[in-house]
Design a protein around this motif. Sequence first.
Motif, mmCIF file in Angstrom:
data_model
loop_
_atom_site.group_PDB
_atom_site.id
_atom_site.type_symbol
_atom_site.label_atom_id
_atom_site.label_comp_id
_atom_site.label_asym_id
_atom_site.label_seq_id
_atom_site.Cartn_x
_atom_site.Cartn_y
_atom_site.Cartn_z
ATOM 1 N N ILE A 1 42.085 50.571 33.040
ATOM 2 C CA ILE A 1 43.361 49.974 33.422
ATOM 3 C C ILE A 1 44.366 51.014 33.908
ATOM 4 O O ILE A 1 45.050 50.791 34.911
ATOM 5 C CB ILE A 1 43.916 49.129 32.252
ATOM 6 C CG1 ILE A 1 43.145 47.800 32.178
ATOM 7 C CG2 ILE A 1 45.410 48.894 32.386
ATOM 8 C CD1 ILE A 1 43.530 46.912 31.010
ATOM 9 N N PRO A 2 44.510 52.189 33.255
ATOM 10 C CA PRO A 2 45.469 53.183 33.770
ATOM 11 C C PRO A 2 45.184 53.606 35.206
ATOM 12 O O PRO A 2 46.120 53.821 35.989
ATOM 13 C CB PRO A 2 45.306 54.359 32.796
ATOM 14 C CG PRO A 2 44.861 53.723 31.519
ATOM 15 C CD PRO A 2 43.932 52.617 31.952
ATOM 16 N N ILE B 1 41.489 49.903 43.042
ATOM 17 C CA ILE B 1 40.786 49.631 41.778
ATOM 18 C C ILE B 1 41.496 48.481 41.070
ATOM 19 O O ILE B 1 42.718 48.483 40.941
ATOM 20 C CB ILE B 1 40.782 50.870 40.861
ATOM 21 C CG1 ILE B 1 40.061 52.042 41.539
ATOM 22 C CG2 ILE B 1 40.125 50.549 39.522
ATOM 23 C CD1 ILE B 1 40.192 53.355 40.785
ATOM 24 N N ILE B 2 40.725 47.494 40.640
ATOM 25 C CA ILE B 2 41.273 46.402 39.841
ATOM 26 C C ILE B 2 40.365 46.182 38.626
ATOM 27 O O ILE B 2 39.162 46.419 38.685
ATOM 28 C CB ILE B 2 41.418 45.092 40.644
ATOM 29 C CG1 ILE B 2 40.119 44.752 41.386
ATOM 30 C CG2 ILE B 2 42.580 45.183 41.606
ATOM 31 C CD1 ILE B 2 40.209 43.461 42.177
ATOM 32 N N VAL B 3 40.958 45.746 37.543
ATOM 33 C CA VAL B 3 40.216 45.517 36.305
ATOM 34 C C VAL B 3 40.368 44.064 35.893
ATOM 35 O O VAL B 3 41.494 43.555 35.788
ATOM 36 C CB VAL B 3 40.710 46.442 35.173
ATOM 37 C CG1 VAL B 3 40.059 46.053 33.842
ATOM 38 C CG2 VAL B 3 40.414 47.897 35.502
ATOM 39 N N GLY C 1 41.936 34.286 31.597
ATOM 40 C CA GLY C 1 41.647 35.676 31.909
ATOM 41 C C GLY C 1 42.806 36.296 32.659
ATOM 42 O O GLY C 1 43.825 35.638 32.919
ATOM 43 N N TYR C 2 42.653 37.549 33.010
ATOM 44 C CA TYR C 2 43.716 38.211 33.758
ATOM 45 C C TYR C 2 43.150 39.413 34.494
ATOM 46 O O TYR C 2 42.057 39.900 34.207
ATOM 47 C CB TYR C 2 44.876 38.635 32.853
ATOM 48 C CG TYR C 2 44.499 39.529 31.697
ATOM 49 C CD1 TYR C 2 44.656 40.919 31.781
ATOM 50 C CD2 TYR C 2 44.030 39.001 30.507
ATOM 51 C CE1 TYR C 2 44.340 41.742 30.713
ATOM 52 C CE2 TYR C 2 43.714 39.817 29.429
ATOM 53 C CZ TYR C 2 43.862 41.185 29.542
ATOM 54 O OH TYR C 2 43.549 42.000 28.484
ATOM 55 N N CYS C 3 43.909 39.862 35.477
ATOM 56 C CA CYS C 3 43.539 41.023 36.279
ATOM 57 C C CYS C 3 44.671 42.032 36.217
ATOM 58 O O CYS C 3 45.853 41.652 36.248
ATOM 59 C CB CYS C 3 43.288 40.600 37.720
ATOM 60 S SG CYS C 3 42.775 41.939 38.816
ATOM 61 N N VAL C 4 44.315 43.296 36.130
ATOM 62 C CA VAL C 4 45.299 44.375 36.089
ATOM 63 C C VAL C 4 45.062 45.290 37.280
ATOM 64 O O VAL C 4 43.915 45.644 37.589
ATOM 65 C CB VAL C 4 45.197 45.183 34.778
ATOM 66 C CG1 VAL C 4 46.218 46.316 34.773
ATOM 67 C CG2 VAL C 4 45.405 44.270 33.567
#
Length: 395
Positions: A228-229, A237-239, A255-258
Amino acid sequence: MLTRRKFVQTVGAGAAGAYAASWISARGRENSLWQAFEPTLQAIQPGVICLSSNENPVGPGQKVLDAVKAAYGPTGATPGRYSGLSGPLVEAIAKKFSIKPENIVLGCGSTQILRSATHLFTDRTKPLVGTIPTYEECAGYADLLGNPVRPVALDREFKMDLDRMADAAKGAGLIFYCNPNNPTSTYVGARATRDFLFRVNRMSPDTTILIDEAYFDYVTDPDHETHIPLAVEDPRIIVARTFSKAYGMAGMRLGYCVGHPETIRKMADWDAGSGTSSLNVLAMAAGIAAIGQEPSYIAAERDRNKAVRDMTIKFFADRGMKATDSQANFVFVNIGRPAAGFRDACKAKGVLVARDFPPFEKTHCRLSFGTMDEMTKALAVFNEVLSKPATEAAA
């Protein structure tokens, strides 16, 4: 920019409806295009041990259940209104990871996140890259869109082959990096993953990398940390994260995306501001309670899963059957016979195991971990089935 609403207007409501109906699937039960005509598996079947869908058999815990009950309101009328809980949920997630709300977009499970990323970052000239096998959502969706898919074989330990992945990434639109990987349950360490991300960024700077951390909380490998950082700082980049696994909320679909604010904005625009009012009010209340729990809650779930995992892997090892180095709540085992026959024989005795995963359907089976009691009973069934020749066991 093409959004979901514009997409429907472009292809026509009828076409879009048929399109959606042909690929409606959820990570929890993992229905797919190839299973479209099979009966729907219910969440609970009395007397059946379900080890087929990588779910958390103990559920979300009392704190989350209390939050769901409270979310109905004093008269039970609250679910009759669209919800404003997306803001508090996003803030709770942001607090958890010490990031900003602008780094987060919500989804109906992480499945919605994976589909949105596939729409946004692949096209007819920008392929999707993914291992074979892996969770099929992105590859299946890209194929449905008519966008090319570049499959990459796993290495001998059933882990992602990072050299082959990097080579395949050249000119690709999106890499699906499922870690731990489903169905193999194997994990690539944080250091090797970081090196891979930097390598792809140098070799193919326009390629986006989607890191699926659905099973992150089950990993016991010491070389383990979230990416995530990196995602917050790098728009490529996505998580993806989900409440479906360690948090025990598969049936709630959350769910979610960071990622970087620029990338998150693109994803939110595509989903017409997903999370503002489209998500389940009860699920969001559950998510706020779940993400706010003490770290000891997830640690206890990880320990529970590890105990069951160790027992299961030992069972197969004692019988000379090699299992993968599982870092998730399931394992991929070489049972030395076709998974279909093993599956049918186990089902006849009240135990459900996973579907086929080509190209290993003739030798391997994926098994999710139930409770200790469930697994003890299931292993007795496995022992009975595997003690017979494959043809006799399947009869």
